[in-house]
Design a protein around this motif. Structure first.
Motif, mmCIF file in Angstrom:
data_model
loop_
_atom_site.group_PDB
_atom_site.id
_atom_site.type_symbol
_atom_site.label_atom_id
_atom_site.label_comp_id
_atom_site.label_asym_id
_atom_site.label_seq_id
_atom_site.Cartn_x
_atom_site.Cartn_y
_atom_site.Cartn_z
ATOM 1 N N ARG A 84 0.954 -1.403 -0.392
ATOM 2 C CA ARG A 84 -0.010 0.140 -0.299
ATOM 3 C C ARG A 84 0.691 1.252 0.177
ATOM 4 N NH1 ARG A 84 -4.008 -0.543 4.825
ATOM 5 N NH2 ARG A 84 -5.778 -2.379 3.638
ATOM 6 N N VAL A 85 0.397 2.240 -0.703
ATOM 7 C CA VAL A 85 1.267 3.805 -0.077
ATOM 8 C C VAL A 85 0.010 4.550 0.262
ATOM 9 C CG1 VAL A 85 1.368 5.503 -1.774
ATOM 10 C CG2 VAL A 85 2.097 3.220 -2.682
ATOM 11 N N GLY A 86 0.885 5.087 1.456
ATOM 12 C CA GLY A 86 -0.270 5.985 2.365
ATOM 13 C C GLY A 86 0.123 7.429 2.044
ATOM 14 N N VAL A 87 0.038 8.039 2.579
ATOM 15 C CA VAL A 87 0.161 9.732 3.181
ATOM 16 C C VAL A 87 -1.070 10.258 3.839
ATOM 17 C CG1 VAL A 87 0.910 10.260 0.539
ATOM 18 C CG2 VAL A 87 -1.685 10.493 1.170
ATOM 19 N N TYR A 88 -0.211 11.392 4.113
ATOM 20 C CA TYR A 88 -1.407 12.272 5.032
ATOM 21 C C TYR A 88 -1.686 13.149 4.366
ATOM 22 C CZ TYR A 88 0.026 9.555 9.277
ATOM 23 O OH TYR A 88 -0.470 8.515 9.942
ATOM 24 N N ALA A 89 -2.591 13.485 4.492
ATOM 25 C CA ALA A 89 -3.766 15.313 3.593
ATOM 26 C C ALA A 89 -4.504 15.696 4.645
ATOM 27 C CB ALA A 89 -4.955 14.186 2.283
ATOM 28 N N THR A 90 -5.247 16.515 4.540
ATOM 29 C CA THR A 90 -5.408 17.948 5.379
ATOM 30 C C THR A 90 -6.892 17.869 4.567
ATOM 31 O OG1 THR A 90 -3.298 19.251 6.032
ATOM 32 C CG2 THR A 90 -5.543 20.056 6.312
ATOM 33 N N THR A 91 -8.124 18.281 5.417
ATOM 34 C CA THR A 91 -9.136 17.970 4.507
ATOM 35 C C THR A 91 -9.660 19.395 4.632
ATOM 36 O OG1 THR A 91 -10.646 17.975 6.488
ATOM 37 C CG2 THR A 91 -10.268 15.807 5.924
ATOM 38 N N THR A 92 -10.666 19.524 3.051
ATOM 39 C CA THR A 92 -11.046 20.311 3.050
ATOM 40 C C THR A 92 -12.015 20.982 2.747
ATOM 41 O OG1 THR A 92 -11.606 19.525 0.614
ATOM 42 C CG2 THR A 92 -9.218 20.745 0.992
ATOM 43 N N SER A 93 -13.102 20.392 3.668
ATOM 44 C CA SER A 93 -14.161 20.851 3.717
ATOM 45 C C SER A 93 -14.886 19.091 5.297
ATOM 46 C CB SER A 93 -15.363 19.996 2.723
ATOM 47 O OG SER A 93 -14.965 18.270 2.614
ATOM 48 N N PRO A 94 -15.616 19.787 6.188
ATOM 49 C CA PRO A 94 -16.526 18.981 7.184
ATOM 50 C C PRO A 94 -16.997 17.780 6.918
ATOM 51 C CG PRO A 94 -16.820 21.641 7.106
ATOM 52 C CD PRO A 94 -16.394 21.027 5.822
ATOM 53 N N ILE A 95 -16.123 16.472 7.435
ATOM 54 C CA ILE A 95 -16.772 15.341 7.608
ATOM 55 C C ILE A 95 -17.706 14.529 8.851
ATOM 56 C CG2 ILE A 95 -15.892 13.083 6.832
ATOM 57 C CD1 ILE A 95 -13.686 14.689 5.825
ATOM 58 N N ARG A 96 -18.773 14.138 8.085
ATOM 59 C CA ARG A 96 -19.346 13.759 9.910
ATOM 60 C C ARG A 96 -18.348 12.499 9.837
ATOM 61 N NH1 ARG A 96 -23.456 14.563 12.955
ATOM 62 N NH2 ARG A 96 -24.173 17.075 11.567
ATOM 63 N N MET A 97 -18.581 12.116 11.741
ATOM 64 C CA MET A 97 -18.047 10.262 10.549
ATOM 65 C C MET A 97 -19.012 9.295 11.414
ATOM 66 S SD MET A 97 -14.644 11.285 13.400
ATOM 67 C CE MET A 97 -15.342 12.656 14.582
ATOM 68 N N ASP A 98 -18.920 8.377 10.997
ATOM 69 C CA ASP A 98 -19.593 6.978 11.313
ATOM 70 C C ASP A 98 -19.938 7.439 12.760
ATOM 71 O OD1 ASP A 98 -21.262 5.102 10.221
ATOM 72 O OD2 ASP A 98 -20.708 3.930 11.923
ATOM 73 N N ALA A 99 -20.872 6.690 12.759
ATOM 74 C CA ALA A 99 -20.880 6.249 14.815
ATOM 75 C C ALA A 99 -20.229 5.757 15.746
ATOM 76 C CB ALA A 99 -22.454 6.130 15.497
ATOM 77 N N SER A 100 -19.551 4.168 15.003
ATOM 78 C CA SER A 100 -18.880 3.509 15.695
ATOM 79 C C SER A 100 -17.813 2.345 14.567
ATOM 80 C CB SER A 100 -19.743 2.462 15.488
ATOM 81 O OG SER A 100 -20.589 1.322 14.824
ATOM 82 N N ARG A 101 -17.585 2.847 12.732
ATOM 83 C CA ARG A 101 -17.210 2.445 12.435
ATOM 84 C C ARG A 101 -16.491 3.329 11.409
ATOM 85 N NH1 ARG A 101 -20.584 -0.529 7.519
ATOM 86 N NH2 ARG A 101 -22.173 1.395 8.846
ATOM 87 N N VAL A 102 -14.678 2.538 11.064
ATOM 88 C CA VAL A 102 -13.985 4.271 10.211
ATOM 89 C C VAL A 102 -14.388 3.892 8.933
ATOM 90 C CG1 VAL A 102 -12.234 1.671 9.494
ATOM 91 C CG2 VAL A 102 -11.847 3.896 9.829
ATOM 92 N N GLU A 103 -14.492 4.679 8.709
ATOM 93 C CA GLU A 103 -15.084 5.002 7.311
ATOM 94 C C GLU A 103 -13.929 4.948 5.875
ATOM 95 O OE1 GLU A 103 -18.688 7.783 4.084
ATOM 96 O OE2 GLU A 103 -17.650 8.035 5.956
ATOM 97 N N TYR A 104 -14.132 4.740 4.587
ATOM 98 C CA TYR A 104 -13.261 5.072 3.525
ATOM 99 C C TYR A 104 -13.187 5.497 2.599
ATOM 100 C CZ TYR A 104 -10.021 1.888 6.093
ATOM 101 O OH TYR A 104 -9.418 1.114 7.204
ATOM 102 N N ARG A 105 -13.205 6.957 3.096
ATOM 103 C CA ARG A 105 -14.171 8.020 1.863
ATOM 104 C C ARG A 105 -13.315 8.511 0.369
ATOM 105 N NH1 ARG A 105 -18.242 11.891 4.326
ATOM 106 N NH2 ARG A 105 -17.750 12.720 2.347
ATOM 107 N N ARG A 106 -13.807 7.628 -0.589
ATOM 108 C CA ARG A 106 -13.242 8.615 -1.750
ATOM 109 C C ARG A 106 -13.073 10.396 -1.873
ATOM 110 N NH1 ARG A 106 -16.526 5.370 0.042
ATOM 111 N NH2 ARG A 106 -18.291 6.336 -1.327
#
Length: 470
Positions: free
Chosen positions: A369-391
């Motif tokens: 896998r190739v991973g990076v850290y990136a800064t979000t440009t808009s607010p994101i509502r989190m799921d209550a209990s699950r990690v989310e993989y957003r496109r």
């Protein structure tokens, strides 16, 4: 109390330890304890690393886009002779600038052992790659010389305009590759440059890992072939199979199209057996792994092999299932039961199937896998209990002329992040890993400007964008 009694199918569980049938009408899928996405990734890696990979010898050009199975060492020095770096004149560096007769020429391929040693106060024309004659210790490039028009003893005279130093513009014996040097390590994907290196050291049969054969099938009565002109009510065109066949090809593995298995347990089981009989190393199905009464995959896998997990605490892709099945030759087939929604299927493919194929190809951990850290440009509502993989689209932004001071940012894909909306993947180059509210101690929304990890999608690149550009 109920949680304690629910069997956990994390890790390698013998078939005999599996329940023979759902309890009290409970779907088989309900018997699987949900594990974290990190645990699922660890189990996939550890299981696939334990499997035996097949090694084969291929001709030089055919080895392209395979992974090298053994270290390659140079059996001869490269270059095998002192070679000129440039077109120019072989000289005695101690002679210095001056006018000298050109006594002979040393072109690439000439056997200079048959020429007389170069005497002091004489020079020899030499082309790029040409061997230095005995006696010469440097090369002066043509640009630092001048034709005089004079002749001395039948030889044209050239003026050397600069002082040279010993070994200047000379490739010494073994300076590129020394005898015995490891020139390519096992685990390297063979590209065009590696083909050239193999040819240079004389390797004409290359030991490589055999490309894994990956069988892909869709399941369900609602699924129709993409060429269907008019869809009856309740039917959908099969996007998953074509999508995964393409994704497997992008990885360099060998896809096998197993078609559509209709919604009976016998049909699905027969399709799995057919894929195994065709020599599949990896089998991918889509659909049939959730909680419905026609979701047969997990129950079939319990009978046929070892189920390592059947539910992941992630969004999308919660029902993703991972198992191994023994073939008649005792080799294990890796099985992934992916969810039926296209986004869920492609997301779990990128996160789990792709690394497993790379492992079976022989690639090292650093390339899974190739991973990076990136800064979000808009607010994101989190799921209550699950990690989310957003496109998302990750890009490198900077002020004009300030490339070194830029940063990576992640833009949410257009439209809702629904597991059925494959359009979200169009234009995306990464999956942003968004924690759950439980992970963030009850926070519900991540503000813009939050730094999060992201997984770069296979074959995608991060582009640079200067602020102020359209």
């Amino acid at each position: 109390r109920e949680e304690e009694e629910t069997p956990s199918f994390i890790g390698e569980v013998p078939v005999a330890a599996m329940p023979p049938a759902p309890h009290d009408g409970m779907p088989t899928a309900a018997l699987f304890k949900m594990i974290t996405a990190d645990d699922a990734y660890r189990i996939v890696r550890e299981t696939c690393r334990s499997l035996t990979k097949c090694v084969e010898g291929l001709p030089l050009v055919a080895a392209h886009r395979h992974v090298l199975a053994e270290d390659i060492h140079a059996k001869d020095p490269v270059p095998a002779y002192r070679a000129s770096v440039k077109d120019g004149y072989a000289v005695h560096s101690a002679d210095g600038p001056g006018k000298y007769p050109v006594v002979y020429e040393c072109h690439a391929g000439v056997d200079v052992s048959k020429l007389a040693p170069l005497q002091k106060n004489t020079i020899a024309y030499i082309s790029t790659g040409g061997p230095l004659p005995e006696g010469a210790d440097a090369v002066v490039q043509v640009e630092d010389t001048k034709t005089t028009g004079d002749v001395s003893d039948g030889n044209r005279v050239v003026q050397i305009l600069k002082t040279s130093t010993p070994s200047e513009d000379v490739r010494e014996v073994g300076s590129d590759m020394a005898v015995g040097e490891c020139v390519i390590k096992a685990g390297t994907m063979i590209g065009a440059a590696e083909v050239a290196m193999l040819a240079t050291v004389g390797v004409v049969e290359v030991p490589v890992y055999r490309k894994p054969r990956v069988a892909i099938m869709s399941t369900g009565d609602e699924v129709e072939e993409p060429m269907t002109e008019t869809l009856p009510l309740g039917k959908v065109r099969d996007a998953n199979r074509a999508m995964l066949l393409a994704a497997v090809s992008e990885l360099g593995a060998l896809p096998i199209d197993m078609g559509i298995a209709r919604d009976t347990e016998a049909n699905v089981e027969q399709a799995i057996e057919d894929a195994i009989s065709q020599g599949a190393d990896v089998l991918i199905s889509t659909g049939g792994v959730s909680m419905g009464n026609r979701d047969f995959i997990k129950g079939i896998l319990q009978r046929m092999g070892t189920v390592h997990f059947g539910k992941i605490c992630m969004k999308p892709g919660k029902p993703c299932t991972f198992a191994t099945i023994k073939r008649a030759d005792e080799r294990s087939v890796v099985f992934f039961g992916l969810p039926g929604n296209p986004v869920s299927a492609l997301t779990t493919f990128h996160l789990y199937v792709s690394p497993s194929i790379k492992i079976l190809q022989g690639l090292p951990e650093s390339q899974l896998r190739v991973g990076v850290y990136a800064t979000t440009t808009s607010p994101i509502r989190m799921d209550a209990s699950r990690v989310e993989y957003r496109r998302v689209l990750v890009e490198y932004i900077s002020d004009p002329g300030e490339t070194a001071r830029g940063k990576l940012v992640a833009h949410d894909a257009q439209g809702a992040q629904a597991s059925s909306r494959i359009m979200n993947y169009h234009g995306a180059n990464a999956l942003l890993v968004v924690p759950s509210q439980a992970d963030r101690l009850g926070e519900t929304v991540l503000p813009a400007g939050t730094v999060l990890p992201a997984v770069i999608l296979e074959g995608k690149r991060i582009l640079r964008h200067e602020l102020g550009q359209n």
